[in-house]
Design a protein around this motif. Structure first.
Motif, PDB file in Angstrom:
ATOM      1  N   GLU A  70       0.882  -1.172   0.000  1.00  0.00           N
ATOM      2  CA  GLU A  70       0.000   0.000   0.000  1.00  0.00           C
ATOM      3  C   GLU A  70       0.926   1.230   0.000  1.00  0.00           C
ATOM      4  OE1 GLU A  70      -1.991   2.789  -0.172  1.00  0.00           O
ATOM      5  OE2 GLU A  70      -3.421   1.107  -0.005  1.00  0.00           O
ATOM      6  N   TRP A  72       0.662   4.271   0.407  1.00  0.00           N
ATOM      7  CA  TRP A  72       0.418   5.352   1.366  1.00  0.00           C
ATOM      8  C   TRP A  72       0.701   4.925   2.797  1.00  0.00           C
ATOM      9  CZ3 TRP A  72      -1.058  10.243  -0.221  1.00  0.00           C
ATOM     10  CH2 TRP A  72      -1.368  10.354  -1.571  1.00  0.00           C
ATOM     11  N   LEU A  73       1.200   3.703   2.957  1.00  0.00           N
ATOM     12  CA  LEU A  73       1.361   3.177   4.315  1.00  0.00           C
ATOM     13  C   LEU A  73       2.827   2.829   4.564  1.00  0.00           C
ATOM     14  CD1 LEU A  73       0.347   2.326   6.994  1.00  0.00           C
ATOM     15  CD2 LEU A  73      -0.790   0.375   5.971  1.00  0.00           C
ATOM     16  N   ILE A  74       3.549   3.785   5.153  1.00  0.00           N
ATOM     17  CA  ILE A  74       4.962   3.572   5.470  1.00  0.00           C
ATOM     18  C   ILE A  74       5.182   3.821   6.958  1.00  0.00           C
ATOM     19  CG2 ILE A  74       5.790   4.181   3.159  1.00  0.00           C
ATOM     20  CD1 ILE A  74       6.605   6.955   4.349  1.00  0.00           C
TER      21      ILE A  74
ATOM     22  N   VAL B  30       5.382  10.441   0.933  1.00  0.00           N
ATOM     23  CA  VAL B  30       3.969  10.245   1.253  1.00  0.00           C
ATOM     24  C   VAL B  30       3.376  11.531   1.840  1.00  0.00           C
ATOM     25  CG1 VAL B  30       2.343   8.874   2.609  1.00  0.00           C
ATOM     26  CG2 VAL B  30       4.352   7.785   1.613  1.00  0.00           C
ATOM     27  N   LYS B 171      -5.118  10.593   3.205  1.00  0.00           N
ATOM     28  CA  LYS B 171      -5.078   9.132   2.996  1.00  0.00           C
ATOM     29  C   LYS B 171      -3.948   8.546   3.829  1.00  0.00           C
ATOM     30  CE  LYS B 171      -4.870   5.666  -0.692  1.00  0.00           C
ATOM     31  NZ  LYS B 171      -6.111   4.908  -0.533  1.00  0.00           N
ATOM     32  N   GLN B 172      -4.313   7.663   4.742  1.00  0.00           N
ATOM     33  CA  GLN B 172      -3.378   6.867   5.537  1.00  0.00           C
ATOM     34  C   GLN B 172      -2.237   7.724   6.100  1.00  0.00           C
ATOM     35  OE1 GLN B 172      -2.553   3.132   3.633  1.00  0.00           O
ATOM     36  NE2 GLN B 172      -4.660   2.836   3.052  1.00  0.00           N
ATOM     37  N   ALA B 173      -0.977   7.258   5.882  1.00  0.00           N
ATOM     38  CA  ALA B 173       0.163   7.977   6.462  1.00  0.00           C
ATOM     39  C   ALA B 173       0.455   9.279   5.717  1.00  0.00           C
ATOM     40  CB  ALA B 173       1.396   7.071   6.489  1.00  0.00           C
ATOM     41  N   GLY B 174      -0.355   9.607   4.697  1.00  0.00           N
ATOM     42  CA  GLY B 174      -0.205  10.873   3.989  1.00  0.00           C
ATOM     43  C   GLY B 174      -0.631  12.066   4.817  1.00  0.00           C
ATOM     44  N   PRO B 224       2.075   7.866  -4.307  1.00  0.00           N
ATOM     45  CA  PRO B 224       3.439   8.356  -4.116  1.00  0.00           C
ATOM     46  C   PRO B 224       4.456   7.276  -4.466  1.00  0.00           C
ATOM     47  CG  PRO B 224       2.429   7.851  -1.994  1.00  0.00           C
ATOM     48  CD  PRO B 224       1.376   7.645  -3.038  1.00  0.00           C
ATOM     49  N   PHE B 227      11.540   7.728  -2.282  1.00  0.00           N
ATOM     50  CA  PHE B 227      11.706   8.446  -1.020  1.00  0.00           C
ATOM     51  C   PHE B 227      12.949   9.297  -1.053  1.00  0.00           C
ATOM     52  CE2 PHE B 227       9.140   4.671   0.205  1.00  0.00           C
ATOM     53  CZ  PHE B 227       7.992   5.364   0.468  1.00  0.00           C
TER      54      PHE B 227
END
Lengths: 219, 227
Positions: A70, A72-74, B30, B171-174, B224, B227
């Motif tokens: 996913e 967006w999931l880090i 992200v 969205k999530q960890a964004g 994304p 990094f």
């Protein structure tokens, strides 16, 4: 003294398993980037330990299968992770409120040096470091209810990392409660370093010889 | 009718002055507002102070802005990245100023700015070189240091959904630094993957209420990467 007998240092997975064994169900835990990250692999999913990451992730699960990433999931190490049922996201200030507000039961960090008074140095190896990167280390060290360190017992050049006083720039003062190394598990107490476990075949004298600060035996 | 949605990047970037403090969201790639950073490069403001968790990767985005000599100072927690070549070159040459801030203190300084709190005390950094020159105070037996708030002139934020009032979801960890930066700045500019009709966002799910947002531009780029 007789010749030093052969001993077997703890491997990285053994160190991680040893730390994991000491984490009870129900704790909220942040694992630092590097050696500590592996601890999560040794906590069985049925023992509900809730892993936190600085970038606003609470309830992290293991790394995803390659075809289930996913984007967006880090985590804070910028590796892909998964979310467990019951997980949640928050923004950075809330995430660090969990840390700085004393809500995390445990943080496990790597370190360059730990002193017998619990001082930790883990972010810069020189006062003149060109552009040291602190990240969340100072927040975690000062904020978590307890701070454990996971590191090699000595540096690559053989110099001790358990010291009387840190010579590298400090991350926090008097914060470390326990240190897990490849040679021993050591509590930081009012007496100083107290050895509670040692690698098989290693004598107390051998351990002391690899340690700058004075070691005490438990009990 | 309130409509914060703008139709072009030029409109989104209008009025950013030389010497501004610009807060840039994201953690790694992200939640990082890449299109807005490129818009700022195009817009031309210089002598900027940038607050961002990292100091740029490779030669694109924030790294390019620095490479063009437009950044006077960077405030961040982690100047290293997988490829911090531009920052390190400028820093060694003495061409950019660096303020290292613990990550939680960085976030809290911006939240404080958004909440009208000019100064606060924290245990983070006590006894380290971060504490040098700062006011110390003992409160209920523990020592704390004073930290100033960090207000922005401009925030560049990435959202997942936005409506014309500027309500945002992430969205999530964004999410990461984006909501606190949106609160902390005089001019908050958002790039959003999706634009929703007013009323379409569930009020229970709005993370950044529109009061903190000035302009929204639609940038549906997908996921994304890097990094």
């Amino acid at each position: 003294m007789s010749e030093t007998v052969a001993f077997k240092p703890f491997s990285r997975p053994q160190m991680a398993a040893r730390v994991a064994q000491d984490i009870p169900e129900g704790w909220y835990v942040n694992l630092g980037i590097g050696i500590p990250t592996a601890v999560a692999d040794h906590v069985p999913l049925e023992r509900e330990v809730i892993f936190h990451s600085e970038n606003g992730v609470l309830g992290m699960g293991p790394a995803p299968e390659k075809d289930k990433i996913e984007p967006w999931l880090i985590n804070a190490g910028k590796q892909y992770v998964t979310m467990r049922a019951g997980g949640s996201f928050c923004h950075h200030a809330d995430s660090f409120s969990m840390i700085r507000g004393g809500h995390l039961d445990l943080c496990v960090l790597g370190a360059f040096q730990v002193a017998e008074n619990g001082d930790i140095a883990n972010w810069a190896t020189s006062e003149n470091d060109t552009a040291p990167a602190v990240g969340g280390a100072m927040d975690l060290a000062a904020g978590a209810k307890r701070l454990w360190v996971m590191m090699e017992h000595t540096a690559k050049d053989g110099s001790p990392k358990l010291v009387q006083r840190c010579t590298y720039p400090l991350t926090a003062v008097g914060a470390v409660k326990r240190v897990y190394t490849n040679l021993a598990v050591v509590d930081v107490t009012e007496r100083g370093f107290v050895v509670i476990d040692m690698a098989p075949g290693l004598s107390f004298e051998d351990l002391q010889a690899r340690t700058d600060a004075k070691l005490h035996l438990a009990g | 009718m309130i409509n914060k949605i703008v139709q072009s990047m030029a409109e989104a970037m209008a009025g950013i002055k030389d010497g501004s403090t610009v807060l840039i969201g994201g953690f790694g790639a992200v939640g990082q507002p890449n299109a807005l950073i490129d818009g700022l490069i195009e817009q031309g403001a210089k002598d900027l102070t940038i607050a961002c968790n990292n100091a740029g990767v490779g030669r694109v985005g924030l790294a390019r802005l620095m490479d063009l000599g437009r950044v006077r100072k960077i405030i961040c927690s982690f100047p290293r990245s997988s490829d911090p070549v531009v920052f390190e070159t400028l820093y060694r040459a003495g061409k950019i100023e660096l303020e290292i801030v613990p990550q939680g203190t960085l976030a809290e300084r911006m939240r404080a700015a958004g909440a009208g709190v000019p100064l606060f005390f924290t245990a983070t950094g006590v006894g380290t070189k971060m504490a040098v020159g700062k006011e110390h105070r003992e409160i209920d037996g523990r020592t704390y240091i004073a930290e100033r708030s960090l207000p922005g002139d401009v925030a560049l934020v990435e959202a997942w959904e936005a409506d014309r009032w500027g309500n945002l979801t992430y969205k999530q960890a964004g999410r990461n630094f984006n909501p606190v930066m949106a609160m902390a700045s005089k001019l908050t500019i958002v790039q959003s993957q999706h634009i929703r009709e007013l009323g379409e966002l569930n009020p229970d799910h709005v993370v950044t209420p529109g009061i903190f947002v000035d302009r929204v531009v639609h940038v549906p780029y997908g996921d994304p990467s890097g990094f």
